[in-house]
Design an enzyme around this catalytic site. Structure first.
Site: not given
Ligand code: ATP
Ligand code: MG
Length: 138
Positions: A10, A50, A113, A116, A127
């Site tokens: 990211k 997303y 974070n 992804h 994807e």
């Molecule tokens: P990713 O899909 O990026 O691998 P993930 O599957 O661990 O991450 P998801 O729930 O799919 O988590 O959320 C997608 C992304 O949205 C997260 O990686 C983070 O960057 C962002 N995100 C998720 N929850 C929050 C939140 N509560 N506040 C801000 N950003 C968030």
């Molecule tokens: Mg996710």
């Protein structure tokens, strides 16, 4: 059995110069890189990627962050690639991630974070197809 998954290094990671360390970490965990390149997501790409989160309060900020700078997209392969990558990445919030995971090492917040990873083999295929033509994976 050999499986494919998809990852994005990211914008926060690229910005901080952590790309090489994260790629080395993934290779060290037994992932083979099938295809990879640097790109800068458009707003439309990030919104589409997303879309599952479009009703969430953090969606607009997430799209802004994911388009804030270049990223690395990669198709990866190993046995149990999808669950293994999720384990190697660590929890969504780096504060909750296990020691030694990519998000614990390199993530700075629940939004920024570091990485992804696909959440299912079906989504991994979608994807990968979003970013790479089949000829890149031959
Ligand atoms: P990713 O899909 O990026 O691998 P993930 O599957 O661990 O991450 P998801 O729930 O799919 O988590 O959320 C997608 C992304 O949205 C997260 O990686 C983070 O960057 C962002 N995100 C998720 N929850 C929050 C939140 N509560 N506040 C801000 N950003 C968030
Ligand atoms: Mg996710």
């Amino acid at each position: 059995m050999s499986e494919r998954t998809f990852t994005i290094i990211k914008p926060d990671s690229v910005e901080k110069g952590n790309t090489g360390k994260i790629i080395a970490h993934l290779e060290g965990e037994g992932f083979t890189i099938l295809a990879g390149r640097m790109t800068h997501l458009s707003r439309t790409q990030a919104q589409g990627f997303y879309a599952v989160h479009k009703e969430r309060p953090f969606y607009n900020d997430l799209v802004a962050y994911m388009t804030s700078g270049p990223v690395w997209v990669m198709a990866l392969e190993r046995d149990q690639a999808v669950p293994t990558l999720r384990k190697v990445m660590g929890a969504t919030n780096p504060a909750d991630a296990d020691e030694g995971t990519v998000r614990k090492l390199y993530g700075e917040s629940i939004e920024r974070n570091a990485i992804h990873g696909s959440d299912s083999p079906e989504n991994a295929a979608i994807e990968i197809g979003f970013f790479f033509p089949a000829s890149d994976l031959a």
